[in-house]
Design an enzyme around this catalytic site. Structure first.
Site, mmCIF file in Angstrom:
data_model
loop_
_atom_site.group_PDB
_atom_site.id
_atom_site.type_symbol
_atom_site.label_atom_id
_atom_site.label_comp_id
_atom_site.label_asym_id
_atom_site.label_seq_id
_atom_site.Cartn_x
_atom_site.Cartn_y
_atom_site.Cartn_z
ATOM 1 N N LYS A 143 34.687 38.015 55.708
ATOM 2 C CA LYS A 143 35.494 39.163 56.128
ATOM 3 C C LYS A 143 34.919 40.436 55.514
ATOM 4 O O LYS A 143 34.983 40.627 54.311
ATOM 5 C CB LYS A 143 36.959 39.021 55.709
ATOM 6 C CG LYS A 143 37.822 40.100 56.369
ATOM 7 C CD LYS A 143 39.260 40.083 55.905
ATOM 8 C CE LYS A 143 39.546 41.092 54.827
ATOM 9 N NZ LYS A 143 39.240 42.501 55.148
ATOM 10 N N GLU B 211 37.723 52.632 36.395
ATOM 11 C CA GLU B 211 36.690 52.823 37.379
ATOM 12 C C GLU B 211 37.186 53.816 38.428
ATOM 13 O O GLU B 211 38.111 53.540 39.173
ATOM 14 C CB GLU B 211 36.352 51.488 38.025
ATOM 15 C CG GLU B 211 35.127 51.570 38.862
ATOM 16 C CD GLU B 211 34.523 50.211 39.128
ATOM 17 O OE1 GLU B 211 35.233 49.213 38.969
ATOM 18 O OE2 GLU B 211 33.347 50.172 39.496
ATOM 19 N N GLU C 76 33.002 39.131 41.487
ATOM 20 C CA GLU C 76 32.302 40.313 40.977
ATOM 21 C C GLU C 76 33.288 41.470 41.075
ATOM 22 O O GLU C 76 33.675 41.875 42.164
ATOM 23 C CB GLU C 76 31.048 40.566 41.814
ATOM 24 C CG GLU C 76 30.032 41.400 41.084
ATOM 25 C CD GLU C 76 30.104 42.842 41.480
ATOM 26 O OE1 GLU C 76 30.953 43.558 40.887
ATOM 27 O OE2 GLU C 76 29.361 43.261 42.363
ATOM 28 N N CYS D 90 29.796 49.397 41.830
ATOM 29 C CA CYS D 90 30.496 48.662 40.757
ATOM 30 C C CYS D 90 29.878 48.953 39.406
ATOM 31 O O CYS D 90 30.538 48.918 38.385
ATOM 32 C CB CYS D 90 30.429 47.157 41.001
ATOM 33 S SG CYS D 90 30.871 46.714 42.657
#
Lengths: 499, 119
Positions: free
Chosen positions: A181, A395, A255, A294
């Site tokens: 997906k 983040e 991850e 990331c």
């Protein structure tokens, strides 16, 4: 202007069992380009029934596919690589339109790197061998790697085709069928790929379904008909996926992002040479891909005795960034991928300032003219503060770096490791001892030494701490998609003597 | 005087009411990290496994708002307001199919708030 928005069909479909099929509920969602907030196309709003159909198709295909030879599978992976390469410009343009990243990045990084990951795993599966041991003169232990079966993969929107190319090749090379997906913000290059490679794999081996996380992602991650989930995304979703996997006793790889420190020791300024120029660029890499990485080097740590001089150069280089139309080959920083992302970044700039961070450059939205006025642009921003501030701990996923200074190696390490995450880090120095000892002491899965933001196949990538587990972009990922069959063989004609 | 750590805007409340009507009991969990992270996620109650490591920050419109304790240690000096914006997150948060995304707007706690809440 070198490029413009490419043409799209009105709507696209899921790819299940080797065919494009509409969603069972016949519902679609509109996908817009963040460059100017105009419609790209409609994509299927899949539900559990669509996932069920893909799971059936994949399970039907898995035995035959799992028994193909490594040579055959590698050949098909190479074919995919060749097809992407032959259409590089088209993929790059669609990627830029869907994600907002500058065309020079998609042309020179996203798409060529994607090609290479397909080729790398085609090679890796051919080159590897299993192990065997002679336990005694009559007994042999043979270790064979077998595919898990059907893999569910959920990928993010920051490098759409590249993330697909990190995930699909190792799973396919090892003989698994996949249901993938793409993120709902960036469904386009995955669809374009399936249009180009529709006939490459047997039906059911590769299935691509679009839709929203709660409606399509969750049924995929929790499905009892799959054998593993590989996920790239954020921590709470990661925790949920692990929970669902635990119900099925399925393995997972995760991850989950980071808050990566990029550390500059004073020796970088020992000379004003090519290396210093490289180091300054290394500090400015926080703005690469609009900071939507990331491993974005979003915490800049600079030794105090070079702080002022070094930062003056970093600010100068940041202010030289060209932020403009992503279709222009000279543009260095483009649009954030979506409105909610844009709003979130602005909210971080706000709390950063409230916490007392000093804006060294940027610090606001970037307003472009004409068609781009409706797009989502943020100025590359440097905020000065300390490591306990939220802008140093969360983040932001935007072109925003938080900078602080450190006294010595011990303090650099203390700040670098004072984070929940451990995905990436950068260390810059001319001191040979530091170049080994500092990376060893940083708790992160990837430490770039005198470089940053390189993602070659053949170097393992993955996280420590809350950044997840599993190692992608390397042949060790193949074992995350396999189980070991141990065949314990006796060549002794004589009985045990027990019964 | 009793202070709160979390609040919610009217626009976000109206989205939340629609979600409650559709899904029943809900919770908020503040996520961290990557892509769609650092945003409040709303889930059906019981969907996410919670334990003593999840800090209850308060209740919004009758819905508990949690954050993991590790993250809380970096956030506790700030006041959070759940707002909503147009957008398309990529997580399992239930509002996403509506074409909106909850986001957090933050401010520093005042000295009085900080004294009461964090001491």
């Amino acid at each position: 202007m070198d490029y413009k928005k490419p043409k799209f069909k009105e709507k696209y479909e899921n790819f299940i069992g080797g065919k494009f099929v509409p969603p069972v509920g016949n519902e679609y969602f509109e996908n817009n380009s963040p460059i100017d907030n105009t419609l790209i196309a409609k994509y299927p709003r899949s539900q559990k029934e669509d996932i069920d159909n893909a799971v059936i198709a994949a399970n039907k295909a898995k035995e035959a596919w799992g028994n193909t030879s490594a040579a055959e599978r590698a050949g098909l992976l190479n074919k995919v690589a060749d097809i992407i390469e032959a259409n590089l410009e088209e993929f790059a343009l669609v990627e830029t339109c869907d994600n907002g990243k500058p065309i020079r990045e998609s042309l020179n990084a996203d798409i060529p790197l994607s090609v290479d990951h397909w080729r790398y795993f085609a090679s890796a599966i051919r080159a590897e061998e299993s192990t065997m041991s002679e336990l005694d003169i009559h007994t042999v232990s043979l270790n064979l790697k077998e595919p898990l079966g059907v893999i569910g993969q959920i990928i993010p929107w920051n490098f759409p085709l590249l993330m697909l190319s990190w995930k699909l090749p190792p799973a396919l090379a090892t003989g698994n069928c996949v249901i993938l997906k793409p993120a709902e913000q960036t469904p386009s290059t995955a669809t374009l790929l399936m249009e180009k490679i529709a006939d490459v794999f047997p039906p059911g081996v590769v299935n691509i379904l679009h839709g929203f996380g709660p409606e399509a992602g969750k049924p995929l991650a929790s499905h009892s008909g799959i054998d593993k989930v590989a996920f790239t995304g954020e921590t709470t979703t990661g925790q949920l996926i692990m929970q669902y996997a635990s119900k099925n006793l399925n393995p997972v790889t995760m991850e989950l992002g980071g808050k990566s420190p990029n550390i500059f020791f004073n020796s970088v300024m020992d000379a004003d040479d090519a290396f210093l120029d490289k180091a300054i660029e290394g500090a400015v890499l926080f703005a690469f891909n609009q900071g939507e990485v990331c491993t974005c080097p979003s915490r800049l740590l600079v030794q105090e005795d070079i702080y002022d001089a070094f930062m003056a150069r970093v600010i100068e280089r940041t202010e030289a960034i060209i932020q403009d139309n992503p279709y222009d080959v000279n543009t260095m920083v483009g649009a954030q991928a979506s409105n909610d992302q844009y709003e979130k970044i602005l909210s971080y700039l706000h709390i950063g300032k409230e916490e007392g961070a000093k804006v060294l450059t940027g610090g606001a939205a970037c307003h472009l003219d004409g068609d781009l006025a409706n797009g989502f642009y943020i100025q590359p921003t440097i905020l000065e503060g300390h490591n306990k501030m939220r802008i140093f701990q969360e983040e932001i996923f935007g072109p925003v770096v938080a900078v602080t200074k450190f006294k010595d190696e011990a303090e650099a390490l203390e700040i670098a490791n004072d984070t929940l995450y451990g995905l990436g880090a950068g260390v810059w120095s001319r001191d040979a001892h530091q170049l080994y000892q500092i990376p060893r002491a940083i708790k992160a899965g990837r430490v770039w030494v005198n470089c940053y933001h390189a993602y070659p196949a053949h170097a393992p990538f993955g996280g420590y701490k809350k950044s997840g587990f599993g190692r992608e972009t390397h042949l060790m990922m193949m074992n995350h998609y396999r189980q070991t069959k141990n065949m314990l063989i006796s060549y002794d004609k004589n009985k045990l003597g027990f019964f | 005087m009793s202070y709160t750590r979390v609040a919610i805007t009217e626009a976000a409340t109206s989205i939340l009411d629609k979600l409650k009507a559709k899904h029943g009991d809900l919770i908020f969990h503040q996520s961290g990290g990557c892509c769609d992270g650092s945003s409040p996620m709303v889930f059906e109650e019981g969907d996410m496994y919670l334990d003593e490591s999840d800090i209850l920050l308060g209740q919004l419109d009758g819905i508990n708002y949690y954050m993991n304790q590790d993250q809380f240690s970096y956030w506790k000096h700030t006041h959070l307001t759940v707002d909503v914006t147009e957008g398309r997150g990529a997580s399992f948060s239930l509002e996403i199919p509506m074409g909106v995304r909850f986001i957090i707007r933050s401010r520093l706690l005042t000295q009085e708030e900080n004294t009461e809440l964090n001491n």
